[in-house]
Write a protein that holds these residues in place. Sequence first.
Motif, short mmCIF file in Angstrom:
data_model
loop_
_atom_site.label_atom_id
_atom_site.label_comp_id
_atom_site.label_asym_id
_atom_site.label_seq_id
_atom_site.Cartn_x
_atom_site.Cartn_y
_atom_site.Cartn_z
N GLY A 197 -4.54 12.38 0.32
CA GLY A 197 -3.16 12.41 0.83
C GLY A 197 -2.48 11.08 0.54
N GLN A 198 -1.17 11.14 0.32
CA GLN A 198 -0.43 9.88 0.18
C GLN A 198 -0.75 9.06 1.43
OE1 GLN A 198 3.87 10.29 0.94
NE2 GLN A 198 3.63 12.47 0.58
N GLN A 199 -1.07 7.78 1.23
CA GLN A 199 -1.56 6.99 2.35
C GLN A 199 -0.46 6.67 3.36
OE1 GLN A 199 -4.06 3.91 -0.13
NE2 GLN A 199 -4.92 4.20 1.89
N HIS A 200 -0.88 6.40 4.58
CA HIS A 200 -0.04 5.90 5.69
C HIS A 200 0.87 6.95 6.33
CE1 HIS A 200 -1.34 2.25 3.69
NE2 HIS A 200 -0.58 2.52 2.64
N GLY A 201 1.27 7.98 5.59
CA GLY A 201 2.20 8.99 6.10
C GLY A 201 1.60 9.69 7.32
N GLU A 255 5.18 -2.48 7.19
CA GLU A 255 6.15 -1.51 7.70
C GLU A 255 5.70 -0.06 7.54
OE1 GLU A 255 9.05 -3.37 5.36
OE2 GLU A 255 10.14 -4.14 7.08
N ARG A 256 5.05 0.24 6.42
CA ARG A 256 4.66 1.64 6.20
C ARG A 256 3.38 2.01 6.93
NH1 ARG A 256 2.38 -1.40 2.39
NH2 ARG A 256 0.71 -0.65 1.02
N PHE A 257 2.66 1.03 7.47
CA PHE A 257 1.37 1.33 8.10
C PHE A 257 1.60 2.15 9.38
CE2 PHE A 257 -2.26 -1.28 6.22
CZ PHE A 257 -1.71 -1.24 4.96
N GLY A 299 -7.32 8.84 1.52
CA GLY A 299 -6.05 8.47 0.92
C GLY A 299 -6.06 8.65 -0.59
N ASP A 300 -4.88 8.67 -1.20
CA ASP A 300 -4.83 8.90 -2.65
C ASP A 300 -5.44 7.75 -3.44
OD1 ASP A 300 -2.67 7.26 -1.97
OD2 ASP A 300 -1.20 8.36 -3.13
N ASN A 301 -5.25 6.51 -2.97
CA ASN A 301 -5.86 5.40 -3.71
C ASN A 301 -7.37 5.39 -3.58
OD1 ASN A 301 -3.49 4.06 -4.92
ND2 ASN A 301 -2.85 3.98 -2.79
N PRO A 302 -7.92 5.57 -2.36
CA PRO A 302 -9.38 5.71 -2.29
C PRO A 302 -9.90 6.87 -3.16
CG PRO A 302 -8.49 5.31 -0.11
CD PRO A 302 -7.32 5.45 -1.02
N THR A 314 3.73 7.25 -8.35
CA THR A 314 5.03 6.95 -7.76
C THR A 314 5.05 5.47 -7.37
OG1 THR A 314 5.07 9.18 -6.91
CG2 THR A 314 6.70 7.66 -6.01
N SER A 315 3.96 5.04 -6.69
CA SER A 315 3.78 3.60 -6.48
C SER A 315 2.82 3.13 -7.57
CB SER A 315 3.13 3.34 -5.13
OG SER A 315 1.87 4.00 -5.07
N SER A 316 2.80 1.82 -7.82
CA SER A 316 1.73 1.29 -8.66
C SER A 316 0.75 0.62 -7.71
CB SER A 316 2.25 0.22 -9.61
OG SER A 316 3.22 0.76 -10.46
N THR A 317 -0.53 0.87 -7.91
CA THR A 317 -1.50 0.18 -7.06
C THR A 317 -2.58 -0.43 -7.93
OG1 THR A 317 -2.65 2.26 -6.76
CG2 THR A 317 -1.23 1.58 -4.96
N LEU A 318 -3.19 -1.46 -7.38
CA LEU A 318 -4.28 -2.13 -8.08
C LEU A 318 -5.41 -2.24 -7.07
CD1 LEU A 318 -3.94 -5.25 -10.27
CD2 LEU A 318 -5.45 -5.37 -8.30
N ALA A 351 -10.39 -3.85 -2.10
CA ALA A 351 -9.17 -4.66 -1.99
C ALA A 351 -8.06 -3.92 -2.71
CB ALA A 351 -9.38 -6.02 -2.63
N MET A 352 -6.84 -3.97 -2.18
CA MET A 352 -5.76 -3.20 -2.82
C MET A 352 -4.42 -3.90 -2.70
SD MET A 352 -4.69 0.73 -2.08
CE MET A 352 -3.60 0.50 -0.72
N LEU A 353 -3.62 -3.76 -3.74
CA LEU A 353 -2.22 -4.20 -3.71
C LEU A 353 -1.36 -2.99 -4.01
CD1 LEU A 353 -2.37 -7.46 -5.87
CD2 LEU A 353 -1.62 -7.35 -3.49
C1 XUL Z 1 -0.67 2.45 -0.77
C2 XUL Z 1 0.63 3.13 -0.75
C3 XUL Z 1 0.96 4.10 -1.83
C4 XUL Z 1 0.75 5.50 -1.38
C5 XUL Z 1 1.27 6.43 -2.46
O1 XUL Z 1 -0.79 1.51 0.23
O2 XUL Z 1 1.43 2.95 0.13
O3 XUL Z 1 0.20 3.84 -2.97
O4 XUL Z 1 -0.58 5.73 -1.11
O5 XUL Z 1 0.95 7.72 -2.23
#
Ligand code: XUL
Length: 589
Positions: free
Chosen positions: A127-131, A200-202, A320-323, A343-347, A375-377
């Motif tokens: 799932g998209q994270q934090h939502g 803020e999104r957490f 979450g989608d990044n995990p 949609t977002s870029s993550t590292l 670790a994530m950005l």
């Molecule tokens: C990660 C983040 C975004 C969403 C996108 O912290 O906020 O990558 O997970 O779905």
Amino acid sequence: MTFSRGAFWSAAAFATVSAAVSAWRILRNLRLAKSRRRLFLGIDCSTQALKAFLVAAEDLKIVWSTRISFSEDLPHYGTEDGVIRDGLKVTAPTAMFVEALEMALDRMVDEMGVEEISKIQAISASGQQHGSVFWANGAREKLRQSSSEKSLVEILRDAFTIPNGPIWMDSSTAKQCEALEKELGGAQRVADITGSRAYERFTGNQISKAFLDFPDSMNSNCERISLVSSFLSSLLIGDFAPVDISDGSGMNLMDIRSGKWSADMLKAVEKIGNVKENGSLREKLGEEPVESHAFLGRINWYFMERWNFHSDCSIIASSGDNPCSLAGLGLHQPGDVGISLGTSSTLFAIVENPAPSSEEGHILRNPLDPNSFMAMLCFKNGAITRKRIRDQFCNKSWETFAEHLKGSVVGNDRNFGFYFTDAEITPVVNRCGIVRFSKDQNRVLSENETFANPYQEARAVVEWQFLSMRYHSEKLQVRARRVLLAGGASNNREIVQILADIFNAEVFQSKVGPETAAIGAAYRALHGYECCQKRKFIPFDEVVHTDLELICKPNPRNVSIYDEMMVKYGELESTAIKLVSEEKVGTIL
Ligand code: XUL
């Protein structure tokens, strides 16, 4: 050697018969393999779409997939790119996720046939994270309702306290974040407990705000709060499902070391949100988070009746989608850096000894191994920002965007652009605005002034995105030895070359393509299923052997140009942020 006529015909007949027999054998083996094959389903509910991938356990081949675009396939929810924007507030209708899931499963039955569905041994979701999803009183009963005469959307029509839940793009909770850090004694303390300073999104900060915005319904008509990931698990098991420790790390509510809800964080969120009954937040969050490979139960009866899932089909915790992308890439070697261009870029990278920062970056529990960390950005101005530039300068066409990249020089003649078309997460920028620096960087272009050559816009946005990623990851001491790439933009050759050159690293892609979150969810379903069968944790790479393909090598000449640009990058970024924050310059698209 000579043949008599008779011998010739009997040899020919023999050859024909044996060819027919081997063709029959091949077909029979294929059919047998198909009838015996074990399937695993991964579902990814991301920002713009819901995707489902069916993977065969034997060879990890994708046997079926689909994509439901929220804005195009479900236009009646009125979203743009899957979301509803209202200034800094960004939400998505929860019912839309349910309807998309039903649509995907209907397609799967139509295209694969009911027999194949009964071979699915386990499912996990991403799932998209934090939502968040806020379940109204009585929702649990509705989830348990077994008649498949009605659609799930109909059954769950009044099941949500707030029909549109906040998602990761929301940046409207600055006050709640400030209050949280104050309450806990500073940003570093929040980071030490939860892995990230207050963001803020957490979800914890979103929950405080939901209580302040909707005090009556949140206090008296909210039975449970889920993440998008645990929401999907809830639909699949027909009951409220727990959050997993990896996605749970993105809430500012969980103690990342113990993997349990932090009493201090819950107390602070209740205080900031003016929650009427002390202790009620813990009840609304449900049981403690579970390990990401946990078995949650068998599939909801509703899914058996309506789509022919087998009663033994196991549901493994969603994440979450990044995990899940980390799982899809099979990222586990030190020096491997995952970059997802969605949609977002993550590292992201795996770390053994995490050092949470009070400035930027997140530490999450590793979804593949409960004993380590990730670790994530996260950069908000990802795919949508590239698309906005494409629409303005490249005739709304990705081919033209690629031509512009080809037609402009590496380093863009030292022109720099900062495209904060959305408020940014890394680095923190709370306003939108675009800042362009002229060739010698002594001059900031005036409002509405674009680069002299329109080809330079496409290059400037891509170079900016990767220079920023390198700059901020180096601040976290993350140095890429190789980059494992995920996400749609990885199909664009020019973009990938810029990435390889800026990071001075070889870039690999999963052989199964860019959709690593959905595929990663299917792999996690297989991993969780095997752990459950053996009743012990099995290392992920013993179960899932991901195959990577080298797609790009850095060009040493370009690397030195970007190394030189990196020296200036930090200073230019600070100036750009200052200008945008003070609303002194910027063209808003
Ligand atoms: C990660 C983040 C975004 C969403 C996108 O912290 O906020 O990558 O997970 O779905």
